[in-house]
Design an enzyme around this catalytic site. Structure first.
Site, short mmCIF file in Angstrom:
data_model
loop_
_atom_site.label_atom_id
_atom_site.label_comp_id
_atom_site.label_asym_id
_atom_site.label_seq_id
_atom_site.Cartn_x
_atom_site.Cartn_y
_atom_site.Cartn_z
N CYS A 1 0.87 -1.17 0.00
CA CYS A 1 0.00 0.00 0.00
C CYS A 1 0.90 1.22 0.00
O CYS A 1 2.10 1.12 0.24
CB CYS A 1 -0.93 0.00 1.22
SG CYS A 1 -2.28 1.21 1.09
N CYS B 1 -3.77 6.30 0.05
CA CYS B 1 -3.26 5.02 -0.44
C CYS B 1 -2.88 5.02 -1.91
O CYS B 1 -2.78 3.96 -2.53
CB CYS B 1 -4.30 3.93 -0.17
SG CYS B 1 -4.65 3.71 1.59
N LYS C 1 -12.38 -5.11 2.29
CA LYS C 1 -11.84 -4.19 3.29
C LYS C 1 -12.77 -2.99 3.44
O LYS C 1 -12.96 -2.21 2.51
CB LYS C 1 -10.44 -3.72 2.88
CG LYS C 1 -9.78 -2.78 3.86
CD LYS C 1 -8.38 -2.41 3.41
CE LYS C 1 -7.72 -1.45 4.38
NZ LYS C 1 -6.36 -1.08 3.95
N ARG D 1 -3.21 3.26 12.44
CA ARG D 1 -2.74 4.52 11.85
C ARG D 1 -1.79 5.23 12.79
O ARG D 1 -0.88 5.94 12.35
CB ARG D 1 -3.94 5.38 11.47
CG ARG D 1 -4.71 4.76 10.31
CD ARG D 1 -6.03 5.44 10.02
NE ARG D 1 -6.73 4.72 8.95
CZ ARG D 1 -7.98 4.93 8.60
NH1 ARG D 1 -8.68 5.87 9.22
NH2 ARG D 1 -8.53 4.22 7.62
N LYS E 1 -11.53 -7.80 6.20
CA LYS E 1 -10.95 -6.92 7.20
C LYS E 1 -11.93 -5.79 7.49
O LYS E 1 -12.40 -5.14 6.54
CB LYS E 1 -9.63 -6.36 6.68
CG LYS E 1 -8.90 -5.43 7.62
CD LYS E 1 -7.65 -4.86 6.98
CE LYS E 1 -6.95 -3.91 7.94
NZ LYS E 1 -5.80 -3.24 7.31
#
Length: 327
Positions: free
Chosen positions: A119, A129, A194, A204, A247
Site C-alpha cells: 500500500c 493510499c 476491506k 494509523r 478486514k
C-alpha cells in the site's frame, strides 16, 4: 417425558468435547503483523496498542526468534519509512524499509514465511493510499506504483504479496508485474473485502498513516454493504488473487462466512488494531478475562470459515493451542 435426543451427552467430559469439536485450528494458520522502522536499537511501544512495538532492523531478529519459539512461523511486514513524499517512493525503493527488513529476516530466519503489505499510505506525505489528482486518489496511476512495489518486495524475498490499497484492478496489475518479473509462484492475498472502519485507528497511530485530509471512503467499502463485498472478492479472484481477506474480522464475520461458502480459494480474516486495543483496555480495567476473550474471538473467525487468522494476539493464541485450551 422420554428424551431420546440429548445434545448434552456429547458435552460430558473435556476429552469428549475435544473429540467432537467442529472447529479446529492450527498454529500454522496464524499470521502476526509486525512493524519495522529505520534506525538502530529501537523497540518502541505503540501507545494505543499496549504490548505491540515498532522494531528497528537490528531488533527485528529478536522478535522473530520469539515468534518462532512460540510456533508462529508467518509474519506480515509493515514498513515505517524515514522519508515520505507525494508519490510514496519509499514503498518501491530497493533500499526501502520493507525491502531491507526482508533481506535481514530471510538471512536470519529463512524458514519463516514472509507476507508483505502493499500500500502507499505509510509512504505518502498526504497519507492516502495512492497518487493524488487534486484531492482524489487517481486509481489507474496508482496501479503502476503498487505493481512496482510488489515486484520490489518479491525481489527482496517476500513469500506472499498482500495488497491493501483497495484500488480497482490492482490484483491484475500486480499479478502481471510479478509474472513478467519471473515470480509466477508468488501468491497474492488480496485485502478484497476491506471496509472503511473505525477499527483501524490504532494502526494509523502505529504506522503513521492517517490521511492528512479527508478519509478513505472513496476506495474502502461502506460497512453497510454485503453484496459489494462479494463482488470485490469475486473480481479479485478473476484477476488472480490466491487468497481473499476480510478486514476487520470481529464485526464482519458474516462476510467471512458468506465468502468462504462462495469462493474456491482460502479466506483470511484480519483481527485489526482496534479489536486488539479494545481487548487490552478492557482487560486492564479488569472488566473481561483477556485470555478467554482472545480465544473466543479467534474461534469465532475460524468457525465463520476463515482458514487464516491475522492477529496481534498470535503468540497468545499459539500458546493456548499448545496447551489445548483452544484448537
Amino acid at each position: 417425558m422420554e428424551l431420546i435426543k440429548r445434545p448434552r451427552r456429547l458435552r460430558g467430559s473435556a476429552n469428549l468435547r475435544k473429540m467432537v469439536r467442529e472447529t479446529r485450528m492450527d498454529k500454522s494458520s496464524l499470521i502476526y503483523p509486525l512493524f519495522v522502522l529505520e534506525g538502530n536499537g529501537i523497540q518502541e511501544e505503540i501507545p494505543s496498542m499496549e504490548g505491540q512495538y515498532r522494531y528497528s532492523l537490528d531488533r527485528l531478529p529478536y522478535k522473530l526468534e520469539q515468534l518462532e519459539k512460540a510456533g508462529v512461523n508467518s509474519i506480515m511486514l509493515f514498513g515505517i519509512p524515514d522519508h515520505k513524499d507525494e508519490v510514496g517512493s519509499g514503498a518501491y525503493a530497493q533500499d526501502g524499509i520493507v525491502q531491507k527488513a526482508l533481506r535481514e529476516a530471510k538471512s536470519r530466519f529463512p524458514e519463516m514465511y514472509y507476507v508483505t503489505d502493499v500500500c502507499m499510505c505509510e509512504y505518502t506525505s498526504h497519507g492516502h493510499c495512492g497518487v493524488l489528482c487534486g484531492h482524489d486518489v487517481d486509481n489507474d496511476k496508482t496501479l503502476e506504483l503498487l505493481a512496482k512495489t510488489a515486484l520490489s518486495h518479491a525481489q527482496a524475498g517476500s513469500d506472499m504479496i498482500a495488497p491493501s490499497d483497495m484500488m480497482d484492478g490492482r490484483v491484475a496489475a500486480i499479478r502481471k508485474e510479478l509474472d513478467l518479473g519471473g515470480y509466477t509462484n508468488i501468491p497474492i492475498m488480496s485485502y478484497a473485502v476491506k471496509y472503511a472502519s473505525a477499527f483501524y485507528g490504532p494502526f494509523r497511530d502505529a504506522a503513521g498513516s492517517a490521511p492528512a485530509f479527508g478519509d478513505r471512503k472513496s476506495y474502502q467499502m461502506d460497512f453497510h454493504n454485503r453484496r459489494e463485498g462479494m463482488k470485490e472478492a469475486l473480481m479479485d479472484i478473476e484477476e488472480g488473487a490466491d487468497i481473499i481477506m476480510v478486514k476487520p474480522a470481529m464485526s464482519y464475520l458474516d462476510m467471512v462466512s458468506e465468502i468462504s461458502k462462495a469462493v474456491n480459494v482460502p479466506v483470511a480474516a484480519y483481527s485489526v488494531s482496534g479489536e486488539y486495543a479494545m481487548v487490552k483496555a478492557a482487560a486492564k480495567m479488569g472488566w473481561i478475562d483477556e485470555e478467554r476473550i482472545i480465544g473466543e474471538m479467534a474461534v469465532g473467525a475460524y468457525r465463520a470459515g476463515a482458514q487464516i487468522y491475522i492477529t496481534y494476539f498470535a503468540e497468545e493464541i499459539a500458546k493456548m493451542m499448545e496447551e489445548g485450551r483452544i484448537g
